[in-house]
Design a protein around this motif. Structure first.
Motif, mmCIF file in Angstrom:
data_model
loop_
_atom_site.group_PDB
_atom_site.id
_atom_site.type_symbol
_atom_site.label_atom_id
_atom_site.label_comp_id
_atom_site.label_asym_id
_atom_site.label_seq_id
_atom_site.Cartn_x
_atom_site.Cartn_y
_atom_site.Cartn_z
ATOM 1 N N VAL A 80 0.869 -1.340 -0.024
ATOM 2 C CA VAL A 80 -0.088 -0.110 -0.149
ATOM 3 C C VAL A 80 0.902 1.355 0.066
ATOM 4 C CG1 VAL A 80 -1.431 1.509 1.296
ATOM 5 C CG2 VAL A 80 -2.153 -0.974 0.981
ATOM 6 N N LEU A 81 1.909 1.422 0.570
ATOM 7 C CA LEU A 81 3.004 2.403 0.673
ATOM 8 C C LEU A 81 3.406 2.647 -0.678
ATOM 9 C CD1 LEU A 81 4.608 4.496 2.446
ATOM 10 C CD2 LEU A 81 6.175 2.644 2.872
ATOM 11 N N ILE A 82 3.850 1.337 -1.313
ATOM 12 C CA ILE A 82 4.568 1.753 -2.877
ATOM 13 C C ILE A 82 3.419 2.324 -3.600
ATOM 14 C CG2 ILE A 82 5.229 0.278 -4.821
ATOM 15 C CD1 ILE A 82 6.575 -1.418 -2.977
ATOM 16 N N MET A 83 2.106 1.571 -3.459
ATOM 17 C CA MET A 83 0.932 2.082 -4.148
ATOM 18 C C MET A 83 0.929 3.659 -3.874
ATOM 19 S SD MET A 83 -1.597 -0.847 -4.085
ATOM 20 C CE MET A 83 -3.107 -0.247 -5.147
ATOM 21 N N ALA A 84 0.907 4.166 -2.899
ATOM 22 C CA ALA A 84 0.596 5.713 -2.373
ATOM 23 C C ALA A 84 1.472 6.532 -2.798
ATOM 24 C CB ALA A 84 0.353 5.715 -0.733
ATOM 25 N N LEU A 85 2.948 5.955 -2.835
ATOM 26 C CA LEU A 85 4.203 6.783 -3.365
ATOM 27 C C LEU A 85 3.937 6.859 -5.021
ATOM 28 C CD1 LEU A 85 6.872 5.595 -1.085
ATOM 29 C CD2 LEU A 85 5.975 7.630 -0.997
ATOM 30 N N ALA A 86 3.456 5.686 -5.680
ATOM 31 C CA ALA A 86 3.254 5.939 -7.262
ATOM 32 C C ALA A 86 2.150 6.804 -7.357
ATOM 33 C CB ALA A 86 2.929 4.420 -7.300
ATOM 34 N N LEU A 87 1.110 6.693 -6.516
ATOM 35 C CA LEU A 87 -0.028 7.584 -6.908
ATOM 36 C C LEU A 87 0.277 9.215 -6.879
ATOM 37 C CD1 LEU A 87 -3.076 5.784 -5.584
ATOM 38 C CD2 LEU A 87 -2.487 6.004 -7.970
ATOM 39 N N HIS A 88 0.982 9.379 -5.664
ATOM 40 C CA HIS A 88 1.711 10.812 -5.411
ATOM 41 C C HIS A 88 2.487 11.190 -6.315
ATOM 42 C CE1 HIS A 88 2.717 13.983 -2.832
ATOM 43 N NE2 HIS A 88 4.073 13.652 -2.892
ATOM 44 N N GLY A 90 2.181 10.307 -9.456
ATOM 45 C CA GLY A 90 1.714 10.265 -10.854
ATOM 46 C C GLY A 90 1.859 9.230 -11.711
ATOM 47 N N ASN A 91 2.479 8.238 -11.139
ATOM 48 C CA ASN A 91 2.806 6.732 -11.825
ATOM 49 C C ASN A 91 1.546 5.876 -11.411
ATOM 50 O OD1 ASN A 91 3.744 4.712 -13.043
ATOM 51 N ND2 ASN A 91 5.607 5.178 -12.741
ATOM 52 N N TYR A 92 0.541 5.699 -12.303
ATOM 53 C CA TYR A 92 -0.563 5.204 -12.024
ATOM 54 C C TYR A 92 -0.192 3.757 -12.478
ATOM 55 C CZ TYR A 92 -2.520 9.499 -11.641
ATOM 56 O OH TYR A 92 -3.014 10.729 -11.019
ATOM 57 N N LYS A 93 0.620 3.477 -13.495
ATOM 58 C CA LYS A 93 1.222 2.183 -13.849
ATOM 59 C C LYS A 93 1.524 1.271 -12.755
ATOM 60 C CE LYS A 93 3.632 -0.264 -17.209
ATOM 61 N NZ LYS A 93 4.720 -0.204 -18.365
ATOM 62 N N ILE A 94 2.415 1.709 -11.965
ATOM 63 C CA ILE A 94 2.965 0.930 -10.887
ATOM 64 C C ILE A 94 1.920 0.728 -9.877
ATOM 65 C CG2 ILE A 94 4.565 1.173 -8.829
ATOM 66 C CD1 ILE A 94 6.517 2.672 -10.540
ATOM 67 N N ALA A 95 1.093 1.734 -9.520
ATOM 68 C CA ALA A 95 -0.056 1.414 -8.568
ATOM 69 C C ALA A 95 -1.103 0.231 -9.194
ATOM 70 C CB ALA A 95 -0.731 2.701 -8.310
ATOM 71 N N LEU A 96 -1.353 0.205 -10.448
ATOM 72 C CA LEU A 96 -2.202 -0.772 -10.665
ATOM 73 C C LEU A 96 -1.313 -2.102 -10.848
ATOM 74 C CD1 LEU A 96 -4.003 1.226 -13.747
ATOM 75 C CD2 LEU A 96 -4.975 0.631 -11.407
#
Length: 117
Positions: A80-88, A90-96
């Motif tokens: 979840v931390l990685i996903m939040a940092l990715a969204l922050h 602007g890298n939606y690909k990593i979050a998805l």
């Protein structure tokens, strides 16, 4: 029986991924793609050993029946931390891409430790 086999396979995959990602975090110079991703997420080089230790510790905790739940919670938290940092960033690909990996520790919590009677 099937439940235990699925749980065992997920446990092996999760521990292997934890050790691999932890090792890769310590060897960022050999993995330019990992170093690039960490930089994109805003994680400085001074913080990478912390993430490496946390990731390897998570893998160890998953192997011990009494700490199996804690290991899965830490694994889910780190994802979840990685996903939040990715969204922050602007890298939606990593979050998805992290969504299936987030489902894995949650599924493992539901299935329970494979060798516990």
């Amino acid at each position: 029986m099937i439940k235990n086999i699925i749980s065992l396979v997920l446990l092996i995959v999760s521990v292997a991924l934890s050790f691999k990602h932890g090792w890769d975090t310590f060897n960022l110079r050999d993995n330019p793609q990992s170093a690039k991703m960490m930089a994109e997420l805003g994680i400085s080089e001074s913080l990478t050993p912390f993430f490496g230790v946390l990731t390897i510790a998570t893998g160890i905790l998953l192997l011990i029946p009494k700490t199996f739940f804690l290991g899965n919670v830490l694994n889910a938290f780190s994802i979840v931390l990685i996903m939040a940092l990715a969204l922050h960033a602007g890298n939606y690909k990593i979050a998805l891409m992290e969504i299936p990996f987030l489902a894995m520790p949650l599924l493992m919590i539901w299935l329970k430790y494979p060798f516990k009677h």
